[in-house]
Design an enzyme around this catalytic site. Structure first.
Site, mmCIF file in Angstrom:
data_model
loop_
_atom_site.group_PDB
_atom_site.id
_atom_site.type_symbol
_atom_site.label_atom_id
_atom_site.label_comp_id
_atom_site.label_asym_id
_atom_site.label_seq_id
_atom_site.Cartn_x
_atom_site.Cartn_y
_atom_site.Cartn_z
ATOM 1 N N VAL A 164 10.624 22.866 18.079
ATOM 2 C CA VAL A 164 10.770 23.569 16.704
ATOM 3 C C VAL A 164 11.261 22.728 15.852
ATOM 4 C CG1 VAL A 164 12.024 25.599 15.800
ATOM 5 C CG2 VAL A 164 11.281 25.517 18.375
ATOM 6 N N CYS A 165 10.758 22.784 14.508
ATOM 7 C CA CYS A 165 11.265 22.194 13.080
ATOM 8 C C CYS A 165 11.435 20.717 13.702
ATOM 9 C CB CYS A 165 12.396 22.834 12.804
ATOM 10 S SG CYS A 165 12.954 22.256 11.152
ATOM 11 N N VAL A 166 12.588 20.049 13.246
ATOM 12 C CA VAL A 166 12.732 18.617 13.497
ATOM 13 C C VAL A 166 12.985 18.408 14.957
ATOM 14 C CG1 VAL A 166 13.511 18.434 11.168
ATOM 15 C CG2 VAL A 166 15.133 18.809 12.891
ATOM 16 N N THR A 177 6.027 19.007 11.755
ATOM 17 C CA THR A 177 7.554 19.142 11.970
ATOM 18 C C THR A 177 7.697 19.670 10.554
ATOM 19 O OG1 THR A 177 9.800 17.902 12.172
ATOM 20 C CG2 THR A 177 8.017 16.611 10.958
ATOM 21 N N ALA A 234 6.558 23.845 12.825
ATOM 22 C CA ALA A 234 7.140 23.418 11.443
ATOM 23 C C ALA A 234 8.655 23.878 11.213
ATOM 24 C CB ALA A 234 6.386 23.782 10.585
#
Length: 333
Positions: A117-119, A137, A170
């Site tokens: 998830v995300c970074v 990302t 992202a």
């Protein structure tokens, strides 16, 4: 919590983003409710020890299990959230603790499906799990991910990307989109749609995360290009041709183009259009100005030019963007 079914393990570590951790369990719990299945999703939070973990939001979370205990179980889905530090210039830097990276590498070997998830994608990349794969990302760290891991094909626009049994998501709120996609993969789109309705969400967002950013975050190495960037924003309604910018920088047209390409990875024309879209985006969010006035104030000249730029840069229209992201009453134009 069910004792059978799909084991979803979420990795915990200090400074982890809170929503990355709490969002997916909410989505999976709704899937259990919507399907009335005895055997559904079993979500656990795993950390190095059973001590409370302090998230980046300052909220403490209690793990359900340790990494060592989890390593004895068969994991259906491993979810790797992210964590960031923000410097004094408000630039975002992902955290990749080597100990966490190693734990993720080990657990991935016992997992049917690995997600970030995300970074959190930076952790997967550091663990070698994204080599040879396309991944996404958060838009603010996509360039860093690509620079540090050339074996990864980074695409900063999609909300999530699936590459076989590896999924990447992202931005932080995209953990909800990613979780819905995982449910659709497991239980079908009809179930995922019912869950999306409970969340008051799109099952699939109509566009990518480019709607949330225009690439103006590049940091240049010279004072001259920084002066040009400020000049563009101060004079956004002016023509801002290559000749105009070159004259302001006291260089030739060709040299200006080389400078933009080398330092910002784009052309002067493309950068100016991005800057115009960014200013227009802010006006659409915060004012009631007509599209004609927004187009004029941002240097587009006509509404048609504004619309074409939005479609090219954000894959949407100004009207649709305003409908989705409007904030407050604003000033009427």
């Amino acid at each position: 919590m069910s004792t059978v079914g799909r084991l979803i393990a979420i990795v915990l570590f200090d400074d982890v983003d809170l929503l990355d951790v709490t969002g997916p369990p909410e989505v999976f719990s709704l899937a259990r409710r919507e399907t009335d299945e005895a055997a559904g999703y079993d979500v656990v939070l795993a950390a190095e020890t059973m001590d409370p973990v302090t998230t980046g939001a300052g909220v403490r979370i209690l793990p359900d299990t340790t990494f060592d205990e989890l390593a004895t179980r068969r994991i259906d889905t491993l979810i790797v959230p992210g964590a960031v530090q923000v410097d004094d210039q408000r630039r975002v830097h992902p955290l990749t603790d080597p100990a966490v990276v190693e734990r993720v590498r080990q657990l991935a070997g016992r997992t049917r499906r690995v997600t970030s998830v995300c970074v959190g994608a930076h952790i997967l990349a550091a663990a070698g799990l994204l080599d040879g794969k396309r991944a996404t990302t958060h838009w603010s760290t996509a360039r860093q991910l690509a620079d540090e891991h050339p074996a990864v094909e980074v695409d900063a626009d999609p909300i999530f990307i699936r590459q076989g049994d590896v999924w990447t998501g992202a931005g932080i709120s995209a953990c909800l989109d990613l979780s819905l996609a995982l449910i659709a993969d497991d239980l079908g789109e009809a179930v995922a749609l019912r869950v999306a309705r409970q969340l008051v969400m799109y099952l699939k967002r109509p566009s990518g995360q480019s709607q949330f950013s225009v690439p103006l975050e590049q940091v240049s190495a010279t004072r001259r290009i920084e002066d040009l960037r400020h000049h563009i924003l101060r004079n956004i309604a002016a023509p801002l041709t290559v000749a105009d910018l070159a004259a302001h920088a006291h260089v030739g047209d060709r040299q200006l183009t080389r400078i933009f390409k080398t330092e910002l990875g784009t052309t002067p024309h493309a950068y100016v259009e991005s800057a115009r879209v960014e200013v227009a985006r802010q006006q659409l969010e915060s004012t009631d100005a007509t599209l004609e006035r927004v187009a004029s104030a941002c240097g587009f000249g006509t509404v048609d030019t504004l619309v074409r730029a939005f479609r090219r840069r954000l894959d949407t229209t100004p009207t649709e963007y305003r409908r989705r992201f409007r904030t407050g009453a604003g000033a009427r134009g």
